[in-house]
Design a protein around this motif. Structure first.
Motif, short mmCIF file in Angstrom:
data_model
loop_
_atom_site.label_atom_id
_atom_site.label_comp_id
_atom_site.label_asym_id
_atom_site.label_seq_id
_atom_site.Cartn_x
_atom_site.Cartn_y
_atom_site.Cartn_z
N LYS A 10 -79.09 -35.53 31.36
CA LYS A 10 -79.75 -34.28 30.99
C LYS A 10 -80.99 -34.56 30.16
CE LYS A 10 -76.58 -31.62 32.72
NZ LYS A 10 -76.86 -30.93 33.96
N ILE A 11 -81.78 -33.53 29.94
CA ILE A 11 -82.93 -33.59 29.04
C ILE A 11 -82.43 -33.22 27.65
CG2 ILE A 11 -85.19 -32.61 28.48
CD1 ILE A 11 -85.40 -31.97 31.55
N LEU A 12 -82.80 -34.00 26.66
CA LEU A 12 -82.33 -33.79 25.29
C LEU A 12 -83.29 -32.87 24.53
CD1 LEU A 12 -80.32 -34.56 23.03
CD2 LEU A 12 -81.82 -36.51 22.53
N ASP A 13 -82.77 -31.72 24.08
CA ASP A 13 -83.52 -30.81 23.21
C ASP A 13 -82.94 -30.98 21.82
OD1 ASP A 13 -84.45 -28.67 21.66
OD2 ASP A 13 -84.43 -27.26 23.34
N MET A 14 -83.57 -31.83 21.02
CA MET A 14 -83.06 -32.15 19.68
C MET A 14 -83.25 -30.98 18.71
SD MET A 14 -84.32 -36.08 19.35
CE MET A 14 -83.06 -36.82 18.33
N HIS A 15 -84.27 -30.16 18.94
CA HIS A 15 -84.56 -29.06 18.02
C HIS A 15 -83.49 -27.97 18.08
CE1 HIS A 15 -88.33 -31.05 17.44
NE2 HIS A 15 -88.79 -30.75 18.65
N HIS A 16 -82.95 -27.73 19.26
CA HIS A 16 -81.96 -26.65 19.44
C HIS A 16 -80.57 -27.18 19.76
CE1 HIS A 16 -85.91 -24.76 20.40
NE2 HIS A 16 -85.45 -23.88 19.53
N ARG A 17 -80.39 -28.50 19.72
CA ARG A 17 -79.10 -29.13 20.04
C ARG A 17 -78.60 -28.70 21.41
NH1 ARG A 17 -76.23 -31.97 16.44
NH2 ARG A 17 -74.27 -31.28 17.34
N LEU A 18 -79.47 -28.89 22.42
CA LEU A 18 -79.15 -28.49 23.78
C LEU A 18 -79.27 -29.66 24.74
CD1 LEU A 18 -81.20 -25.16 24.07
CD2 LEU A 18 -78.73 -25.36 23.82
N LEU A 19 -78.50 -29.58 25.80
CA LEU A 19 -78.66 -30.46 26.95
C LEU A 19 -79.21 -29.59 28.07
CD1 LEU A 19 -75.31 -32.46 26.80
CD2 LEU A 19 -77.59 -33.22 26.09
N LEU A 20 -80.39 -29.97 28.58
CA LEU A 20 -81.08 -29.14 29.55
C LEU A 20 -81.08 -29.81 30.92
CD1 LEU A 20 -84.23 -28.39 27.36
CD2 LEU A 20 -82.19 -26.95 27.62
N SER A 21 -80.93 -28.99 31.94
CA SER A 21 -81.12 -29.44 33.31
C SER A 21 -82.57 -29.19 33.68
CB SER A 21 -80.20 -28.67 34.25
OG SER A 21 -78.85 -28.93 33.93
N SER A 22 -83.02 -29.84 34.73
CA SER A 22 -84.38 -29.58 35.18
C SER A 22 -84.38 -28.71 36.44
CB SER A 22 -85.14 -30.89 35.44
OG SER A 22 -84.64 -31.51 36.59
N ASN A 23 -83.26 -28.13 36.72
CA ASN A 23 -83.11 -27.21 37.84
C ASN A 23 -82.71 -25.86 37.25
OD1 ASN A 23 -82.06 -25.68 39.99
ND2 ASN A 23 -81.36 -27.50 41.09
N GLN A 24 -83.48 -24.82 37.53
CA GLN A 24 -83.25 -23.51 36.89
C GLN A 24 -81.91 -22.88 37.26
OE1 GLN A 24 -86.55 -20.86 37.42
NE2 GLN A 24 -88.00 -22.27 36.47
N ARG A 25 -81.24 -23.41 38.26
CA ARG A 25 -79.91 -22.86 38.63
C ARG A 25 -78.84 -23.26 37.62
NH1 ARG A 25 -78.34 -24.29 44.50
NH2 ARG A 25 -78.12 -26.22 43.39
N PHE A 26 -79.15 -24.21 36.73
CA PHE A 26 -78.17 -24.69 35.76
C PHE A 26 -78.58 -24.23 34.37
CE2 PHE A 26 -78.00 -27.44 39.40
CZ PHE A 26 -76.64 -27.69 39.57
N HIS A 27 -77.62 -23.72 33.62
CA HIS A 27 -77.87 -23.20 32.27
C HIS A 27 -77.87 -24.34 31.24
CE1 HIS A 27 -77.51 -19.11 33.68
NE2 HIS A 27 -76.38 -19.44 34.30
N PRO A 28 -78.61 -24.15 30.14
CA PRO A 28 -78.55 -25.11 29.04
C PRO A 28 -77.14 -25.18 28.45
CG PRO A 28 -80.39 -23.58 28.76
CD PRO A 28 -79.55 -23.06 29.88
N VAL A 29 -76.79 -26.34 27.93
CA VAL A 29 -75.48 -26.54 27.32
C VAL A 29 -75.71 -26.84 25.84
CG1 VAL A 29 -73.42 -27.99 27.26
CG2 VAL A 29 -74.49 -27.41 29.46
N THR A 30 -75.08 -26.04 24.98
CA THR A 30 -75.20 -26.25 23.54
C THR A 30 -74.25 -27.36 23.10
OG1 THR A 30 -75.73 -23.92 23.22
CG2 THR A 30 -74.99 -25.14 21.28
#
Length: 135
Positions: A86-106
């Motif tokens: 996943k893509i690491l969003d350190m500011h919001h403590r999220l794991l992001l996909s790069s496909n809009q069909r998948f939701h961020p994971v906190t």
């Protein structure tokens, strides 16, 4: 390794023999793709969640444990016992996909979470290598 200096474009209809001119480089693919051999491992991507950054199902990913993860890096992590890319969003403590069909994971405090490494390269094999066949 031989490098053939032919700029190839999609839709190319023909070109001179690749053997006409080439130059010899004193490097291997290992040297080109792996910066820290003792802390690097290979993985095989599964699924469609990272396709918008160019990582597709079946692609090989090169993961470096030596690299310090930064905000926006593509990482491999152990998230509640499952390996994820996943893509690491350190500011919001999220794991992001790069496909809009998948939701961020906190990433919650109670989650079992550890970063296994930073994805430094991905490789698409257009023919399956016998070395990658799981038996």
């Amino acid at each position: 390794m031989r490098v053939i200096p032919i700029p190839a474009q999609a839709g190319i209809t023909g070109f001179e023999s690749p053997a006409a001119e080439y130059c010899q480089l004193a490097m291997s693919l290992d040297e080109l793709l792996v910066e820290h051999p003792s802390s690097t491992f290979l993985g095989i991507a599964q699924g469609e969640s990272m396709q918008d950054v160019g990582i597709f199902d079946g692609d090989m990913i090169i993961v470096d444990r030596f690299e310090t993860p930064r905000h926006g890096d593509v990482i491999v992590a152990n998230f509640n016992g499952e390996f994820v890319c996943k893509i690491l969003d350190m500011h919001h403590r999220l794991l992001l996909s790069s496909n809009q069909r998948f939701h961020p994971v906190t990433i919650h405090e109670y989650d079992d979470f550890s970063i296994e490494g930073v994805v430094t390269r991905s490789i698409r094999c257009h023919r399956q290598s016998p070395l990658l066949v799981v038996k």
